[in-house]
Design a protein around this motif. Structure first.
Motif, PDB file in Angstrom:
ATOM      1  N   ALA A 242      37.061  42.743  37.728  1.00  0.00           N
ATOM      2  CA  ALA A 242      37.691  43.603  36.719  1.00  0.00           C
ATOM      3  C   ALA A 242      39.204  43.684  36.915  1.00  0.00           C
ATOM      4  CB  ALA A 242      37.082  45.002  36.767  1.00  0.00           C
ATOM      5  N   ASP A 243      39.930  43.691  35.795  1.00  0.00           N
ATOM      6  CA  ASP A 243      41.388  43.837  35.824  1.00  0.00           C
ATOM      7  C   ASP A 243      41.766  45.209  36.367  1.00  0.00           C
ATOM      8  OD1 ASP A 243      42.024  41.385  34.850  1.00  0.00           O
ATOM      9  OD2 ASP A 243      42.230  42.027  32.759  1.00  0.00           O
ATOM     10  N   GLY A 244      42.781  45.257  37.197  1.00  0.00           N
ATOM     11  CA  GLY A 244      43.295  46.531  37.672  1.00  0.00           C
ATOM     12  C   GLY A 244      42.428  47.189  38.723  1.00  0.00           C
ATOM     13  N   ARG A 245      41.428  46.469  39.206  1.00  0.00           N
ATOM     14  CA  ARG A 245      40.463  47.047  40.143  1.00  0.00           C
ATOM     15  C   ARG A 245      41.126  47.529  41.439  1.00  0.00           C
ATOM     16  NH1 ARG A 245      37.079  44.491  44.250  1.00  0.00           N
ATOM     17  NH2 ARG A 245      35.032  45.467  44.342  1.00  0.00           N
ATOM     18  N   ASP A 246      41.937  46.660  42.049  1.00  0.00           N
ATOM     19  CA  ASP A 246      42.539  47.015  43.336  1.00  0.00           C
ATOM     20  C   ASP A 246      43.426  48.252  43.223  1.00  0.00           C
ATOM     21  OD1 ASP A 246      41.219  44.817  44.155  1.00  0.00           O
ATOM     22  OD2 ASP A 246      42.968  43.745  44.942  1.00  0.00           O
ATOM     23  N   ALA A 247      44.184  48.338  42.120  1.00  0.00           N
ATOM     24  CA  ALA A 247      45.084  49.486  41.933  1.00  0.00           C
ATOM     25  C   ALA A 247      44.281  50.781  41.839  1.00  0.00           C
ATOM     26  CB  ALA A 247      45.931  49.287  40.680  1.00  0.00           C
TER      27      ALA A 247
END
Ligand SMILES: [Zn+2]
Length: 122
Positions: A70-75
């Motif tokens: 998923a996009d933006g997961r780490d943030a």
């Protein structure tokens, strides 16, 4: 297993599992007859969702955590990690304060350095 049994094992109502599915958090397989079919892997994922919810994460945050690509997961994960660590520090301070209160002999909190330190730590 069927949704009723999965919900029972998790200690939630079946509508909760349907809601998580609707939100794309954990989507179970279906039997050829169209019934939801929860296997052990799916159950393990549901337990993670429940834990994350108890830790104050939103379903959208949990959905991101559960989907590796998923996009933006780490943030999102790092942001929540920061929040959890802040909460941990708050809880530690509160535990220390409560220890102190057990033995505090000051009639007014404002006159006690121990109590004042906690009041000013927020
Ligand atoms: Zn005190």
């Amino acid at each position: 297993m069927r949704i009723g049994e999965a919900a029972r094992q998790l200690g939630v109502e079946t509508h909760v599992l349907r809601h998580w599915e609707d939100r794309g958090v954990v989507v179970p397989a279906r039997t050829p007859q169209g019934y939801r079919d929860y296997d052990e892997e799916t159950l393990a994922r549901l337990r993670v969702v429940r834990q994350c919810q108890q830790a104050g994460m939103s379903l959208e945050q949990i959905r991101l955590v559960m989907h590796r690509a998923a996009d933006g997961r780490d943030a999102v994960i790092r942001e929540h990690q920061t929040r959890v660590r802040d909460q941990l520090r708050t809880l530690e301070r509160t535990a220390t304060f409560l220890d102190h209160v057990l033995t505090c002999r000051h009639s007014l909190m404002s006159r006690c350095p121990g109590c004042s330190a906690y009041a000013g730590s927020g």
